[in-house]
Design an enzyme around this catalytic site. Structure first.
Site, PDB file in Angstrom:
ATOM      1  CG  ASP A  88     -60.482  42.989 -99.723  1.00 56.04           C
ATOM      2  OD1 ASP A  88     -59.445  41.823 -98.675  1.00 56.04           O
ATOM      3  OD2 ASP A  88     -60.524  42.815-100.632  1.00 56.04           O
ATOM      4  N   GLY A 521     -30.517  11.506 -74.018  1.00 56.80           N
ATOM      5  CA  GLY A 521     -29.819  11.747 -75.246  1.00 56.80           C
ATOM      6  C   GLY A 521     -28.945  13.248 -75.023  1.00 56.80           C
ATOM      7  CG  ASP A 522     -25.042  16.266 -75.113  1.00 53.74           C
ATOM      8  OD1 ASP A 522     -25.708  17.441 -76.046  1.00 53.74           O
ATOM      9  OD2 ASP A 522     -24.520  17.039 -73.954  1.00 53.74           O
ATOM     10  CG  PHE A 523     -29.075  18.539 -79.768  1.00 53.86           C
ATOM     11  CD1 PHE A 523     -27.824  19.540 -79.466  1.00 53.86           C
ATOM     12  CD2 PHE A 523     -30.809  18.350 -79.125  1.00 53.86           C
ATOM     13  CE1 PHE A 523     -28.498  20.072 -79.069  1.00 53.86           C
ATOM     14  CE2 PHE A 523     -30.998  19.669 -79.022  1.00 53.86           C
ATOM     15  CZ  PHE A 523     -30.233  20.950 -78.509  1.00 53.86           C
ATOM     16  NE  ARG A 538     -39.483  27.878 -78.970  1.00 54.17           N
ATOM     17  CZ  ARG A 538     -39.620  28.548 -77.220  1.00 54.17           C
ATOM     18  NH1 ARG A 538     -39.981  29.646 -76.296  1.00 54.17           N
ATOM     19  NH2 ARG A 538     -40.511  27.751 -76.579  1.00 54.17           N
TER      20      ARG A 538
HETATM   21  C1  LIG Z   1     -35.341  27.186 -76.323  1.00 54.93           C
HETATM   22  S1  LIG Z   1     -36.164  25.191 -75.540  1.00 54.93           S
HETATM   23  C2  LIG Z   1     -37.001  24.420 -77.355  1.00 54.93           C
HETATM   24  C3  LIG Z   1     -38.273  23.566 -76.373  1.00 54.93           C
HETATM   25  C4  LIG Z   1     -38.721  23.691 -77.357  1.00 54.93           C
HETATM   26  N1  LIG Z   1     -38.099  22.914 -78.426  1.00 54.93           N
HETATM   27  C5  LIG Z   1     -39.478  24.807 -77.627  1.00 54.93           C
HETATM   28  O1  LIG Z   1     -39.595  24.702 -78.990  1.00 54.93           O
HETATM   29  O2  LIG Z   1     -40.328  24.731 -76.832  1.00 54.93           O
HETATM   30  C6  LIG Z   1     -34.112  24.589 -76.150  1.00 54.93           C
HETATM   31  C7  LIG Z   1     -34.909  22.656 -75.721  1.00 54.93           C
HETATM   32  O3  LIG Z   1     -33.232  22.441 -76.430  1.00 54.93           O
HETATM   33  C8  LIG Z   1     -32.723  21.462 -74.844  1.00 54.93           C
HETATM   34  N2  LIG Z   1     -31.234  21.083 -74.669  1.00 54.93           N
HETATM   35  C9  LIG Z   1     -30.366  21.863 -74.775  1.00 54.93           C
HETATM   36  N3  LIG Z   1     -29.276  21.084 -75.192  1.00 54.93           N
HETATM   37  C10 LIG Z   1     -30.061  19.780 -75.027  1.00 54.93           C
HETATM   38  C11 LIG Z   1     -28.819  19.078 -75.692  1.00 54.93           C
HETATM   39  N4  LIG Z   1     -27.385  19.511 -75.746  1.00 54.93           N
HETATM   40  N5  LIG Z   1     -29.329  17.415 -76.396  1.00 54.93           N
HETATM   41  C12 LIG Z   1     -30.024  17.970 -76.219  1.00 54.93           C
HETATM   42  N6  LIG Z   1     -31.007  18.734 -75.912  1.00 54.93           N
HETATM   43  C13 LIG Z   1     -30.772  19.814 -75.480  1.00 54.93           C
HETATM   44  C14 LIG Z   1     -33.505  21.809 -73.463  1.00 54.93           C
HETATM   45  O4  LIG Z   1     -33.725  20.849 -73.145  1.00 54.93           O
HETATM   46  C15 LIG Z   1     -34.331  22.492 -73.926  1.00 54.93           C
HETATM   47  O5  LIG Z   1     -35.531  21.605 -73.555  1.00 54.93           O
END
Ligand SMILES: C[S@@+](CC[C@H](N)C(=O)[O-])C[C@H]1O[C@@H](n2cnc3c(N)ncnc32)[C@H](O)[C@@H]1O
Length: 641
Positions: A88, A521-523, A538
């Protein structure tokens, strides 16, 4: 590496830390101690006025915390721990004790009292050695305290409030955390710095040395205290009591039975020693010397040996939906469970007994029922169910670990073995290669983020932000908690189109959802939506440095000065050997890696984010927040920082 050899003396013992403090856990972890965490339920409400000094109060609270855990664990499974550590920490200024602030105003009044002055930080520590006799718990308490003097600079009101708005003071004794932002308030520290963080490691190691390497008999003196009845000390113990071959034999037997290494001799003599210990403050005599020569029972190894069996038993019970069948108050016999799920009676009986041993089920003459833990986390439709995550562990992660040897030899992940083709893209080629696997993965993410979302959302006060973009936000579970917590916030979940097509079954009905938008979209390839706050929960641990470079450059270019980036990940300790769940996850050898707080800080700074702070939440994920570089600090204060 274990620096302090005495820490090794605890290897093979069931050591429990009776504290939820992530700081204490980190300090002990980094010293190489292996322990379980069982937070104490002892209410810290002792009457402070009843103690003549602040440290007596801290000592008593530490002792009560540890004893509560020792008693609870012993009652629960009749398998007491070997050692329970309670602690504590309090701050004392002008003879008054300050604990944790209840709210921001309380934090302000605490910090104002410390402003410009020297105060003392006391940590009381109780080391409780446990043994059992006829299922009754016997304990010996060894306690000590450490005092460190800390002086605050003269601080402006503005600075105090800025610090309070960072959210950091709320779970800290005295309302500050010296190891993070609070370090800026401090002019000097006299004494053990870690004591101020929450655990006096140095004194703790010395205490262990006293316990495990006691001085020779000659060095122990008779003690007489006026205030306590005269007692025998070690010197009056006969050889037999204090370490004959007979008692050595008893020690070995008791250790093999899993009893405490200290429970040598008859209980009467133990109690005498115990009293002597309390009175003299000296360690126990030869009893432990004998124990030193014996190999301790390797509890930890046995638990590791059986770890995979325990995991698989839980996985299979989840897969067969045993906990769903027993949810609520249902009590069923093995034959009824077997009939419901179309399995053999003898197989189910063994599985149910194993789950009972693992404390997932209760067993009486009437049959089996769920424990509270199972009702809360293992039933598939409970609010905080981990069922989906467990099925993912069984169907995917388990397979991966069966190929661990090749993974280690080749230094690559083994998706090609599991999916029979090389994965170019972690998600498209593995988790999302069929609708079934995609839903399984989404469900797994949904389960885990639901359990951790509130701690992620509230680790920092985000009320200054109006728009957030959760990149790779999957089913939107974090977005839902964010809009509940912050009524002015709009959240865009930016996800792969394939995922967004399948989110409907994960959406809760009700408030806040009109402030959530899903954008496909694709980041790595597409423009990302504009926002005040970007969230990567994550995401970073999965990707190579090249991919991270694309993603963070894009965020950094889109961010206006004063906007922020919030990262939720399991943060490694600086030595990168804890917490075990992060280190074990690294074995899956994705392109990415886990990082420590300073590594994340460095990474974020590289892409123009400053003022990076880390919050260890004590939950599954920790959180970092950094701000896009701004020339004016006033832009930060718009967000309450
Ligand atoms: C490990 S999971 C984490 C999900 C969430 N953020 C969480 O904390 O539970 C990774 C996520 O990133 C997404 N993801 C993977 N590649 C991606 C991309 N190129 N563009 C957008 N999202 C993507 C996946 O579909 C997935 O939902």
């Amino acid at each position: 590496m274990v620096l302090c050899p005495v820490i090794r003396k605890l290897v093979g013992k069931r050591v429990v830390l009776a504290s939820a403090s992530p700081r204490r856990q980190e300090i002990l972890n980094s010293a190489g101690l292996r322990f379980e965490v069982v937070p104490s339920r002892f209410k810290e409400t002792l009457d402070k006025a009843a103690f003549s000094t602040p440290y007596e109060y801290a000592l008593e609270t530490a002792k009560q915390k540890a004893l509560e855990v020792a008693n609870r664990m012993n009652k629960k499974d009749f398998r007491s721990p070997d050692v329970v550590i309670g602690a504590d920490t309090i701050v004392s200024v002008d003879g008054q004790i300050l604990e944790k602030p209840a709210d921001k105003q309380h934090a302000y009044s605490m910090l104002s009292r410390l402003n410009g002055k020297e105060h003392s930080v006391f940590t009381g520590v109780a080391i409780v050695l446990c043994s059992t006799k006829d299922k009754q718990l016997e304990t010996e308490v060894f306690e000590f305290y450490e005092e460190t003097k800390v002086k605050f600079s003269d601080l402006s009101e503005e600075l105090l409030w800025e610090y309070i708005h960072s959210g950091e003071p709320m779970d800290k004794a005295g309302g500050y955390g010296i190891q993070s932002l609070g370090g800026m308030l401090v002019e000097y520290v006299h004494g053990d710095f870690l004591n101020v963080v929450g655990f006096p490691l140095n004194h703790f190691c010395k205490k262990l040395v006293e316990l495990y390497y006691p001085p020779s008999k000659d060095a122990i003196h008779h003690v007489k205290h006026d205030s306590v009845p005269s007692v025998e000390t070690f010197e009056v113990l006969s050889d037999e009591e204090s370490g004959s071959s007979n008692s050595t034999q008893q020690n070995v037997t008791s250790m093999l039975k899993g009893e405490s290494a200290f429970s040598c001799g008859d209980p009467g003599s133990l109690r005498k020693k115990e009293v002597a210990q309390h009175v003299s403050g000296e360690p126990m005599a030869n009893c432990s010397e004998n124990v030193e020569n014996q190999a301790p029972f390797p509890t930890i190894l046995i638990e590791l040996l059986d770890g995979f069996k325990a995991s698989k038993a839980m996985f299979v019970a989840c897969k067969l939906k045993v906990f769903d069948l027993l949810k609520g108050k249902d009590i069923l016999k093995a034959k009824d469970v077997a009939a419901h799920i179309n399995a053999s009676v003898c197989g189910i009986e063994r599985l149910l007994d194993a789950c009972t041993a693992l404390e997932l089920l209760n067993k009486t003459n009437e049959g089996y029922s769920n424990t509270e833990l199972a009702n809360k986390f293992l039933v598939s439709d409970s609010e905080y169910s981990l069922h989906g995550f467990i099925i993912h562990a069984n169907d995917y992660v388990w397979q991966f670990f069966t190929h661990l040897e090749s993974a280690v030899k080749e230094g690559t992940n083994q998706n090609h073995q599991i999916f029979e083709k090389k994965a170019q893209n972690l998600f498209q080629d593995t988790f999302y290669h069929s609708r079934e696997t995609k839903l399984r993965f989404m469900n797994a993410m949904h389960c885990i983020i639901k359990v951790t979302a509130r701690d992620v959302a509230t680790a920092f006060d985000l009320s200054g932000f109006r728009s957030a973009c959760d990149l790779g936000g999957c089913t939107g579970a974090l977005a839902h908690v964010l809009v509940q917590e912050y009524p002015d916030l709009h959240v865009t979940v930016f996800e792969l189109p394939d995922v967004i097509e399948n989110i409907s079954c994960f959406q809760p009905l009700g408030q806040g959802s009109s402030r959530i938008t899903f954008t496909p979209g694709d980041f790595f390839k597409d423009n990302i939506p504009k926002a005040d706050l970007y969230i990567l929960s994550r995401i970073l641990h999965d990707w190579s440095d090249d991919k991270i470079d694309i993603l963070l450059s894009k965020i950094s270019d889109t961010c206006k000065p004063g906007s922020a980036l919030l990262v939720a990940e399991i943060v490694l300790g600086e030595e990168k050997i804890s917490p075990p769940r992060a280190v074990l996850q690294s074995l899956s050898m994705t392109e990415g890696k886990q990082r420590s707080s300073s590594e994340y800080k460095q990474l974020l700074e590289k892409y123009g984010f400053t003022w990076v702070q880390t919050k260890m939440t004590g939950n599954f994920l920790d959180v970092l927040l950094g701000f896009k570089k701004t020339t004016h600090n006033s832009e930060l204060s718009n967000f309450g920082f």
